[in-house]
Motif scaffolding. Structure first.
Motif, PDB file in Angstrom:
ATOM      1  N   ARG A  14      -6.293   5.953   7.431  1.00 19.34           N
ATOM      2  CA  ARG A  14      -5.917   6.629   6.065  1.00 19.34           C
ATOM      3  C   ARG A  14      -4.107   6.616   6.159  1.00 19.34           C
ATOM      4  O   ARG A  14      -3.798   6.879   5.955  1.00 19.34           O
ATOM      5  CB  ARG A  14      -5.952   8.667   6.523  1.00 19.34           C
ATOM      6  CG  ARG A  14      -7.480   9.059   5.804  1.00 19.34           C
ATOM      7  CD  ARG A  14      -7.300  10.748   6.321  1.00 19.34           C
ATOM      8  NE  ARG A  14      -6.613  11.736   5.507  1.00 19.34           N
ATOM      9  CZ  ARG A  14      -6.427  12.904   5.391  1.00 19.34           C
ATOM     10  NH1 ARG A  14      -7.590  13.494   7.077  1.00 19.34           N
ATOM     11  NH2 ARG A  14      -5.665  13.265   5.204  1.00 19.34           N
ATOM     12  N   ILE A  15      -3.617   6.640   7.478  1.00 20.93           N
ATOM     13  CA  ILE A  15      -2.102   5.747   7.341  1.00 20.93           C
ATOM     14  C   ILE A  15      -2.044   4.363   7.505  1.00 20.93           C
ATOM     15  O   ILE A  15      -1.619   4.518   6.119  1.00 20.93           O
ATOM     16  CB  ILE A  15      -1.889   6.403   8.596  1.00 20.93           C
ATOM     17  CG1 ILE A  15      -1.361   7.829   9.395  1.00 20.93           C
ATOM     18  CG2 ILE A  15      -0.299   5.389   8.670  1.00 20.93           C
ATOM     19  CD1 ILE A  15      -1.494   8.045  10.689  1.00 20.93           C
ATOM     20  N   THR A  16      -3.045   3.985   7.497  1.00 18.93           N
ATOM     21  CA  THR A  16      -3.108   2.497   7.367  1.00 18.93           C
ATOM     22  C   THR A  16      -3.588   2.166   5.577  1.00 18.93           C
ATOM     23  O   THR A  16      -2.801   1.218   4.823  1.00 18.93           O
ATOM     24  CB  THR A  16      -4.302   1.540   7.956  1.00 18.93           C
ATOM     25  OG1 THR A  16      -4.370   1.905   8.917  1.00 18.93           O
ATOM     26  CG2 THR A  16      -3.682   0.166   7.435  1.00 18.93           C
ATOM     27  N   ALA A  17      -4.297   2.958   5.114  1.00 22.38           N
ATOM     28  CA  ALA A  17      -4.497   2.988   3.652  1.00 22.38           C
ATOM     29  C   ALA A  17      -3.185   3.447   2.751  1.00 22.38           C
ATOM     30  O   ALA A  17      -3.246   3.285   2.256  1.00 22.38           O
ATOM     31  CB  ALA A  17      -5.772   3.621   3.196  1.00 22.38           C
ATOM     32  N   ALA A  18      -2.327   4.586   3.288  1.00 22.85           N
ATOM     33  CA  ALA A  18      -1.684   4.870   2.329  1.00 22.85           C
ATOM     34  C   ALA A  18      -0.641   4.378   2.067  1.00 22.85           C
ATOM     35  O   ALA A  18       0.302   3.702   1.300  1.00 22.85           O
ATOM     36  CB  ALA A  18      -1.270   6.691   2.648  1.00 22.85           C
ATOM     37  N   ALA A  19       0.133   3.339   3.461  1.00 18.07           N
ATOM     38  CA  ALA A  19       0.685   2.360   3.452  1.00 18.07           C
ATOM     39  C   ALA A  19       0.437   1.469   3.125  1.00 18.07           C
ATOM     40  O   ALA A  19       1.489   0.914   2.558  1.00 18.07           O
ATOM     41  CB  ALA A  19       1.240   1.815   4.897  1.00 18.07           C
ATOM     42  N   LYS A  20      -1.059   1.223   3.083  1.00 19.38           N
ATOM     43  CA  LYS A  20      -1.300  -0.284   2.078  1.00 19.38           C
ATOM     44  C   LYS A  20      -1.665  -0.055   0.499  1.00 19.38           C
ATOM     45  O   LYS A  20      -0.451  -0.388  -0.486  1.00 19.38           O
ATOM     46  CB  LYS A  20      -3.177  -0.349   2.292  1.00 19.38           C
ATOM     47  CG  LYS A  20      -3.171  -1.618   1.608  1.00 19.38           C
ATOM     48  CD  LYS A  20      -4.409  -1.959   2.138  1.00 19.38           C
ATOM     49  CE  LYS A  20      -5.078  -3.718   1.232  1.00 19.38           C
ATOM     50  NZ  LYS A  20      -5.861  -3.796   1.926  1.00 19.38           N
ATOM     51  N   LEU A  21      -1.203   0.842  -0.230  1.00 19.11           N
ATOM     52  CA  LEU A  21      -0.764   1.884  -1.141  1.00 19.11           C
ATOM     53  C   LEU A  21       0.670   1.558  -1.634  1.00 19.11           C
ATOM     54  O   LEU A  21       0.572   1.193  -2.597  1.00 19.11           O
ATOM     55  CB  LEU A  21      -1.629   2.799  -1.286  1.00 19.11           C
ATOM     56  CG  LEU A  21      -1.451   3.547  -3.329  1.00 19.11           C
ATOM     57  CD1 LEU A  21      -2.778   3.053  -3.533  1.00 19.11           C
ATOM     58  CD2 LEU A  21      -1.848   5.179  -3.311  1.00 19.11           C
ATOM     59  N   ALA A  22       1.348   2.625  -0.909  1.00 14.19           N
ATOM     60  CA  ALA A  22       2.797   1.843  -1.149  1.00 14.19           C
ATOM     61  C   ALA A  22       3.200   0.457  -0.439  1.00 14.19           C
ATOM     62  O   ALA A  22       4.905   0.438  -0.499  1.00 14.19           O
ATOM     63  CB  ALA A  22       3.133   2.868   0.394  1.00 14.19           C
ATOM     64  N   ASP A 196      -0.633  16.548   4.118  1.00 16.97           N
ATOM     65  CA  ASP A 196       0.001  16.188   2.867  1.00 16.97           C
ATOM     66  C   ASP A 196       0.634  14.066   3.649  1.00 16.97           C
ATOM     67  O   ASP A 196       1.640  14.044   3.222  1.00 16.97           O
ATOM     68  CB  ASP A 196       1.369  16.260   2.348  1.00 16.97           C
ATOM     69  CG  ASP A 196       2.030  16.947   3.381  1.00 16.97           C
ATOM     70  OD1 ASP A 196       2.505  16.653   4.198  1.00 16.97           O
ATOM     71  OD2 ASP A 196       2.596  18.164   2.532  1.00 16.97           O
ATOM     72  N   PHE A 197      -0.185  13.923   4.887  1.00 16.37           N
ATOM     73  CA  PHE A 197       1.111  13.378   5.374  1.00 16.37           C
ATOM     74  C   PHE A 197       1.006  11.507   4.213  1.00 16.37           C
ATOM     75  O   PHE A 197       1.570  10.737   4.354  1.00 16.37           O
ATOM     76  CB  PHE A 197       0.945  12.737   6.635  1.00 16.37           C
ATOM     77  CG  PHE A 197      -1.243  12.486   7.105  1.00 16.37           C
ATOM     78  CD1 PHE A 197      -1.104  11.196   6.738  1.00 16.37           C
ATOM     79  CD2 PHE A 197      -2.155  12.954   7.562  1.00 16.37           C
ATOM     80  CE1 PHE A 197      -2.903  10.465   7.175  1.00 16.37           C
ATOM     81  CE2 PHE A 197      -3.187  12.940   7.581  1.00 16.37           C
ATOM     82  CZ  PHE A 197      -3.558  11.263   7.803  1.00 16.37           C
ATOM     83  N   GLU A 198       0.042  11.874   2.959  1.00 12.88           N
ATOM     84  CA  GLU A 198      -0.427  10.188   2.860  1.00 12.88           C
ATOM     85  C   GLU A 198       0.338  10.205   1.474  1.00 12.88           C
ATOM     86  O   GLU A 198       1.112   9.077   1.374  1.00 12.88           O
ATOM     87  CB  GLU A 198      -1.995  10.113   2.337  1.00 12.88           C
ATOM     88  CG  GLU A 198      -2.825   9.692   3.108  1.00 12.88           C
ATOM     89  CD  GLU A 198      -4.523  10.701   3.467  1.00 12.88           C
ATOM     90  OE1 GLU A 198      -5.473   9.558   3.235  1.00 12.88           O
ATOM     91  OE2 GLU A 198      -4.009  12.114   3.493  1.00 12.88           O
ATOM     92  N   THR A 199       0.636  11.485   0.822  1.00 17.11           N
ATOM     93  CA  THR A 199       1.512  11.976   0.588  1.00 17.11           C
ATOM     94  C   THR A 199       2.796  11.243   0.746  1.00 17.11           C
ATOM     95  O   THR A 199       3.904  10.328  -0.105  1.00 17.11           O
ATOM     96  CB  THR A 199       1.582  12.743  -0.632  1.00 17.11           C
ATOM     97  OG1 THR A 199       0.746  12.899  -0.985  1.00 17.11           O
ATOM     98  CG2 THR A 199       2.458  13.031  -1.524  1.00 17.11           C
ATOM     99  N   ALA A 200       3.666  12.279   1.538  1.00 23.03           N
ATOM    100  CA  ALA A 200       4.689  11.714   2.983  1.00 23.03           C
ATOM    101  C   ALA A 200       4.912  10.007   3.046  1.00 23.03           C
ATOM    102  O   ALA A 200       5.711   9.780   2.817  1.00 23.03           O
ATOM    103  CB  ALA A 200       4.798  12.389   3.985  1.00 23.03           C
ATOM    104  N   ILE A 201       4.058   9.708   3.669  1.00 15.89           N
ATOM    105  CA  ILE A 201       3.766   7.607   3.640  1.00 15.89           C
ATOM    106  C   ILE A 201       3.766   7.245   2.177  1.00 15.89           C
ATOM    107  O   ILE A 201       5.263   6.211   2.277  1.00 15.89           O
ATOM    108  CB  ILE A 201       2.661   7.320   4.028  1.00 15.89           C
ATOM    109  CG1 ILE A 201       2.376   7.844   5.659  1.00 15.89           C
ATOM    110  CG2 ILE A 201       1.925   5.931   3.922  1.00 15.89           C
ATOM    111  CD1 ILE A 201       1.396   7.962   5.841  1.00 15.89           C
TER     112      ILE A 201
END
Length: 219
Positions: A14-22, A196-201
């Motif tokens: 999920r961290i990797t996906a959120a970082a990729k999105l951003a 909410d860590f994905e939003t934070a990322i």
């Protein structure tokens, strides 16, 4: 899904996906918040490769971590809860990073403790981002003065930390913390928890503090 290593894989994905999105390629540190969890609950995550952990209380960390770190000296321990000035010495000797620097008296206590220990421990300044009376953190208006004091005392500043108000959309609070960090020349943003860590990322978090998504409900 309930095995610790599966939960860790899931959070990392999920961290990797959120970082990729951003469109981010910079490192994001996952802090596994192990407060209230036993050494037995922590060991499987260590075995699965997790190396950064967070505790809320100095005393609890003192009871659990020396034995765990003997086996894995490469573990980094972060203090993510409030810190009393009279516990500064213990905190400096035990932790590799402190996320709750929020007042002048603590700047002085930590500067003395680091000087005495000959050890520099990076600190995040905690900001009371939602101006909540019951929460720790420095008021937004007082942040520049506190940062100036910390810099004058030669405290190593890692960045800013916040806990947004519960039950409200966190994105505006994360965005505000990012702006405050930019305005004050700080790179680190300790923000985002299990919900909410994905939003934070997507809004620039460099450190996310994840407990229940890794450990399940608290014991």
């Amino acid at each position: 899904m309930d095995r610790p290593e599966t939960r860790l894989e899931n959070v990392n994905a999920r961290i990797t996906a959120a970082a990729k999105l951003a469109r981010r390629t910079d490192p994001i540190t996952l802090i596994a918040v192990s407060k209230t969890h036993s050494a037995e609950a922590i060991r499987p995550l260590i075995a699965a490769g997790q190396r950064v952990f967070g505790e809320n209380r100095v005393q609890e960390a003192q009871a659990k971590w020396p034995a765990l770190r003997e086996a894995r000296p490469d573990i980094a321990l972060h203090l993510v809860g409030q810190l009393q000035s009279n516990k500064a010495d213990e905190a400096v000797s035990l932790f590799d990073c402190i996320h709750s620097l929020d007042r002048s008296s603590l700047v002085a206590a930590l500067a003395r403790a680091m000087d005495k220990a000959g050890r520099q421990v990076p600190c995040f300044v905690q900001v009371n981002i939602g101006a909540e009376e019951q929460k720790g953190g420095c008021a937004i208006a007082e942040l520049p003065a506190l940062l100036a004091e910390a810099r004058a005392a030669d405290l190593p500043l890692a960045g800013l930390m916040c806990v947004p108000p519960f039950g409200i959309e966190p994105a505006p609070f994360f965005a505000l913390l990012g702006k405050l960090a930019d305005d004050n020349g700080l790179a680190g943003l300790s923000m985002g928890m299990s919900d909410d860590f994905e939003t934070a990322i997507t809004l620039g978090a460099t450190h996310v503090r994840v407990g229940s998504a890794l450990f399940g409900a608290r014991e």
